[in-house]
Design a protein around this motif. Structure first.
Motif, PDB file in Angstrom:
ATOM      1  N   ASP A 148       7.101  -3.610  46.443  1.00  0.00           N
ATOM      2  CA  ASP A 148       7.414  -3.179  47.793  1.00  0.00           C
ATOM      3  C   ASP A 148       8.918  -3.320  48.027  1.00  0.00           C
ATOM      4  O   ASP A 148       9.630  -3.965  47.256  1.00  0.00           O
ATOM      5  CB  ASP A 148       6.622  -3.979  48.826  1.00  0.00           C
ATOM      6  N   PHE A 149       9.407  -2.704  49.088  1.00  0.00           N
ATOM      7  CA  PHE A 149      10.821  -2.764  49.394  1.00  0.00           C
ATOM      8  C   PHE A 149      11.159  -4.068  50.115  1.00  0.00           C
ATOM      9  O   PHE A 149      10.312  -4.681  50.759  1.00  0.00           O
ATOM     10  CB  PHE A 149      11.230  -1.562  50.242  1.00  0.00           C
ATOM     11  N   SER A 150      12.417  -4.473  50.000  1.00  0.00           N
ATOM     12  CA  SER A 150      12.862  -5.721  50.600  1.00  0.00           C
ATOM     13  C   SER A 150      12.858  -5.628  52.127  1.00  0.00           C
ATOM     14  O   SER A 150      13.079  -4.543  52.690  1.00  0.00           O
ATOM     15  CB  SER A 150      14.270  -6.059  50.132  1.00  0.00           C
ATOM     16  N   PRO A 151      12.656  -6.743  52.800  1.00  0.00           N
ATOM     17  CA  PRO A 151      12.834  -6.748  54.257  1.00  0.00           C
ATOM     18  C   PRO A 151      14.262  -6.344  54.603  1.00  0.00           C
ATOM     19  O   PRO A 151      15.209  -6.601  53.843  1.00  0.00           O
ATOM     20  CB  PRO A 151      12.571  -8.211  54.631  1.00  0.00           C
ATOM     21  N   VAL A 152      14.434  -5.708  55.752  1.00  0.00           N
ATOM     22  CA  VAL A 152      15.760  -5.205  56.138  1.00  0.00           C
ATOM     23  C   VAL A 152      16.287  -5.984  57.335  1.00  0.00           C
ATOM     24  O   VAL A 152      15.524  -6.530  58.133  1.00  0.00           O
ATOM     25  CB  VAL A 152      15.705  -3.697  56.468  1.00  0.00           C
ATOM     26  N   PRO A 153      17.619  -6.052  57.479  1.00  0.00           N
ATOM     27  CA  PRO A 153      18.213  -6.724  58.640  1.00  0.00           C
ATOM     28  C   PRO A 153      17.799  -6.049  59.943  1.00  0.00           C
ATOM     29  O   PRO A 153      17.497  -4.856  59.977  1.00  0.00           O
ATOM     30  CB  PRO A 153      19.722  -6.590  58.397  1.00  0.00           C
ATOM     31  N   SER A 155      19.622  -5.422  62.513  1.00  0.00           N
ATOM     32  CA  SER A 155      20.646  -4.563  63.122  1.00  0.00           C
ATOM     33  C   SER A 155      21.832  -4.430  62.174  1.00  0.00           C
ATOM     34  O   SER A 155      21.947  -5.161  61.182  1.00  0.00           O
ATOM     35  CB  SER A 155      21.118  -5.153  64.455  1.00  0.00           C
ATOM     36  N   ALA A 156      22.720  -3.507  62.514  1.00  0.00           N
ATOM     37  CA  ALA A 156      23.941  -3.346  61.726  1.00  0.00           C
ATOM     38  C   ALA A 156      24.800  -4.605  61.799  1.00  0.00           C
ATOM     39  O   ALA A 156      25.440  -4.998  60.814  1.00  0.00           O
ATOM     40  CB  ALA A 156      24.722  -2.132  62.227  1.00  0.00           C
ATOM     41  N   LYS A 157      24.813  -5.252  62.926  1.00  0.00           N
ATOM     42  CA  LYS A 157      25.588  -6.483  63.087  1.00  0.00           C
ATOM     43  C   LYS A 157      25.062  -7.581  62.172  1.00  0.00           C
ATOM     44  O   LYS A 157      25.833  -8.381  61.636  1.00  0.00           O
ATOM     45  CB  LYS A 157      25.545  -6.934  64.551  1.00  0.00           C
ATOM     46  N   ALA A 158      23.747  -7.592  61.959  1.00  0.00           N
ATOM     47  CA  ALA A 158      23.148  -8.623  61.114  1.00  0.00           C
ATOM     48  C   ALA A 158      23.619  -8.523  59.667  1.00  0.00           C
ATOM     49  O   ALA A 158      23.604  -9.508  58.926  1.00  0.00           O
ATOM     50  CB  ALA A 158      21.623  -8.532  61.177  1.00  0.00           C
ATOM     51  N   LEU A 159      24.059  -7.332  59.243  1.00  0.00           N
ATOM     52  CA  LEU A 159      24.551  -7.151  57.878  1.00  0.00           C
ATOM     53  C   LEU A 159      25.811  -7.963  57.604  1.00  0.00           C
ATOM     54  O   LEU A 159      26.129  -8.265  56.456  1.00  0.00           O
ATOM     55  CB  LEU A 159      24.852  -5.674  57.614  1.00  0.00           C
ATOM     56  N   LEU A 160      26.554  -8.308  58.656  1.00  0.00           N
ATOM     57  CA  LEU A 160      27.819  -9.011  58.494  1.00  0.00           C
ATOM     58  C   LEU A 160      27.654 -10.519  58.455  1.00  0.00           C
ATOM     59  O   LEU A 160      28.618 -11.244  58.187  1.00  0.00           O
ATOM     60  CB  LEU A 160      28.775  -8.625  59.638  1.00  0.00           C
ATOM     61  N   ASP A 161      26.460 -11.004  58.714  1.00  0.00           N
ATOM     62  CA  ASP A 161      26.195 -12.438  58.738  1.00  0.00           C
ATOM     63  C   ASP A 161      25.312 -12.798  57.542  1.00  0.00           C
ATOM     64  O   ASP A 161      24.179 -12.329  57.450  1.00  0.00           O
ATOM     65  CB  ASP A 161      25.491 -12.811  60.046  1.00  0.00           C
ATOM     66  N   PRO A 162      25.807 -13.628  56.618  1.00  0.00           N
ATOM     67  CA  PRO A 162      25.014 -13.969  55.428  1.00  0.00           C
ATOM     68  C   PRO A 162      23.636 -14.548  55.750  1.00  0.00           C
ATOM     69  O   PRO A 162      22.703 -14.403  54.963  1.00  0.00           O
ATOM     70  CB  PRO A 162      25.892 -15.010  54.713  1.00  0.00           C
ATOM     71  N   THR A 164      21.680 -13.625  58.184  1.00  0.00           N
ATOM     72  CA  THR A 164      20.760 -12.613  58.715  1.00  0.00           C
ATOM     73  C   THR A 164      20.758 -11.337  57.888  1.00  0.00           C
ATOM     74  O   THR A 164      19.962 -10.437  58.134  1.00  0.00           O
ATOM     75  CB  THR A 164      21.128 -12.257  60.169  1.00  0.00           C
ATOM     76  N   ALA A 165      21.649 -11.249  56.900  1.00  0.00           N
ATOM     77  CA  ALA A 165      21.751 -10.024  56.105  1.00  0.00           C
ATOM     78  C   ALA A 165      20.603  -9.872  55.120  1.00  0.00           C
ATOM     79  O   ALA A 165      20.407  -8.789  54.561  1.00  0.00           O
ATOM     80  CB  ALA A 165      23.079  -9.996  55.363  1.00  0.00           C
ATOM     81  N   LEU A 166      19.860 -10.941  54.832  1.00  0.00           N
ATOM     82  CA  LEU A 166      18.696 -10.896  53.947  1.00  0.00           C
ATOM     83  C   LEU A 166      19.044 -10.381  52.552  1.00  0.00           C
ATOM     84  O   LEU A 166      18.246  -9.709  51.897  1.00  0.00           O
ATOM     85  CB  LEU A 166      17.583 -10.034  54.557  1.00  0.00           C
ATOM     86  N   GLY A 167      20.274 -10.686  52.115  1.00  0.00           N
ATOM     87  CA  GLY A 167      20.691 -10.279  50.777  1.00  0.00           C
ATOM     88  C   GLY A 167      21.314  -8.901  50.705  1.00  0.00           C
ATOM     89  O   GLY A 167      21.752  -8.482  49.630  1.00  0.00           O
ATOM     90  N   TRP A 168      21.359  -8.187  51.836  1.00  0.00           N
ATOM     91  CA  TRP A 168      21.961  -6.859  51.869  1.00  0.00           C
ATOM     92  C   TRP A 168      23.469  -6.985  52.072  1.00  0.00           C
ATOM     93  O   TRP A 168      23.954  -7.917  52.702  1.00  0.00           O
ATOM     94  CB  TRP A 168      21.379  -6.025  52.999  1.00  0.00           C
ATOM     95  N   VAL A 209      24.704   6.248  53.018  1.00  0.00           N
ATOM     96  CA  VAL A 209      24.433   4.845  52.677  1.00  0.00           C
ATOM     97  C   VAL A 209      25.329   3.920  53.489  1.00  0.00           C
ATOM     98  O   VAL A 209      26.553   4.058  53.486  1.00  0.00           O
ATOM     99  CB  VAL A 209      24.646   4.602  51.168  1.00  0.00           C
ATOM    100  N   VAL A 210      24.717   2.957  54.190  1.00  0.00           N
ATOM    101  CA  VAL A 210      25.481   1.977  54.967  1.00  0.00           C
ATOM    102  C   VAL A 210      25.335   0.569  54.400  1.00  0.00           C
ATOM    103  O   VAL A 210      26.151  -0.298  54.683  1.00  0.00           O
ATOM    104  CB  VAL A 210      25.045   1.985  56.446  1.00  0.00           C
ATOM    105  N   ALA A 211      24.313   0.337  53.584  1.00  0.00           N
ATOM    106  CA  ALA A 211      24.118  -1.001  53.011  1.00  0.00           C
ATOM    107  C   ALA A 211      23.327  -0.878  51.717  1.00  0.00           C
ATOM    108  O   ALA A 211      22.607   0.101  51.496  1.00  0.00           O
ATOM    109  CB  ALA A 211      23.388  -1.906  54.000  1.00  0.00           C
ATOM    110  N   PHE A 212      23.478  -1.885  50.860  1.00  0.00           N
ATOM    111  CA  PHE A 212      22.806  -1.852  49.567  1.00  0.00           C
ATOM    112  C   PHE A 212      22.372  -3.257  49.158  1.00  0.00           C
ATOM    113  O   PHE A 212      22.893  -4.264  49.651  1.00  0.00           O
ATOM    114  CB  PHE A 212      23.728  -1.264  48.494  1.00  0.00           C
ATOM    115  N   LYS A 213      21.430  -3.284  48.243  1.00  0.00           N
ATOM    116  CA  LYS A 213      20.951  -4.551  47.687  1.00  0.00           C
ATOM    117  C   LYS A 213      20.554  -4.287  46.243  1.00  0.00           C
ATOM    118  O   LYS A 213      19.693  -3.438  45.974  1.00  0.00           O
ATOM    119  CB  LYS A 213      19.744  -5.070  48.478  1.00  0.00           C
ATOM    120  N   ALA A 214      21.199  -4.958  45.302  1.00  0.00           N
ATOM    121  CA  ALA A 214      20.922  -4.731  43.885  1.00  0.00           C
ATOM    122  C   ALA A 214      19.463  -5.035  43.578  1.00  0.00           C
ATOM    123  O   ALA A 214      18.889  -6.003  44.092  1.00  0.00           O
ATOM    124  CB  ALA A 214      21.835  -5.594  43.021  1.00  0.00           C
TER     125      ALA A 214
END
Length: 225
Positions: A148-153, A155-162, A164-168, A209-214
């Motif tokens: 399955d796909f990873s959980p996503v943040p 919000s966009a703001k959450a991507l900037l906080d380690p 809340t970014a959930l690895g993204w 693409v706005v965010a990625f996760k290996a």
């Protein structure tokens, strides 16, 4: 696969007794079709497990070992399996030994119902849907693993906080790894896409693409097919 789960596997490449996955009654039917079951039963069952799909298992008995001297095919519903390896959430699951569970039952309007990340035998990570016991796009025999796909943040703001970014990682703040398959979020933040960053561009959805996760490829945990 953990050692705790290993004992529940439907079949493992190192398992010397694949026949334990089936009832005595079914094995009696297959045995009766073999000229020398002591030497061929295990291999026939092992090959059937490798080739099964989401709904059925076919035991292919070549004429060289069948009691009639002609090829025999015995097809049964997958429900005849006595033991199944449990599905692992957010981890790779071996196909065809594990079936995807029904997803998103509480989100009937979700456009990503039934979507899974799948790992092909040529090393690619792609996306496919699994419905009514079958993959919709890719042939079953080309698929090695699914997850399955990873959980996503949130919000966009959450991507900037380690925390809340959930690895993204945001593409605005971090250079994507070269040539590494990634899960990607698009401008609308919908989940369910894969892409690879090569020579300064994503091979799919480049401008969106706005965010990625290996993607952690399955062979770190599954060294054998």
């Amino acid at each position: 696969m953990t050692n705790e789960n290993a004992e529940n596997c439907v079949f493992d490449s190192n398992d010397s007794t694949p026949t334990e996955s089936f009832s005595t009654e079914l094995l009696d039917v297959i045995t009766a079709a073999l000229e020398d079951p002591d030497n061929h039963l295990d291999s026939i069952v092992k090959e059937a497990l490798k080739r099964m799909d989401g709904t059925s298992i076919t035991f292919a008995i070549p004429g060289t070992v069948s009691i009639t001297g002609a090829d025999i095919l015995i097809s049964v519903d997958r429900e005849h399996i006595l033991r199944e390896e449990p599905y692992q959430v957010h981890d790779w699951n071996r196909w065809p030994y594990i079936l995807p569970p029904i997803k998103n039952e509480l989100l009937p309007g979700d456009p990503f119902n039934f979507k899974w990340m799948i790992y092909l035998n040529d090393g690619r990570c792609v996306v496919d849907k699994f419905k009514e016991g079958r993959w919709q796009k890719w042939p079953s025999d080309k698929i090695l693993f699914f997850k399955d796909f990873s959980p996503v943040p949130a919000s966009a703001k959450a991507l900037l906080d380690p925390e809340t970014a959930l690895g993204w990682s945001s593409v605005a703040s971090c250079e994507p790894p070269e040539g590494v398959a990634c899960e990607v979020l698009l401008k609308n933040h919908l989940r369910g896409y894969c892409s690879t960053f090569k020579e300064g561009h994503w091979d799919f959805f480049n401008d969106s693409v706005v965010a990625f996760k290996a993607i952690n490829l399955p062979y770190a945990n599954y060294p054998e097919n």
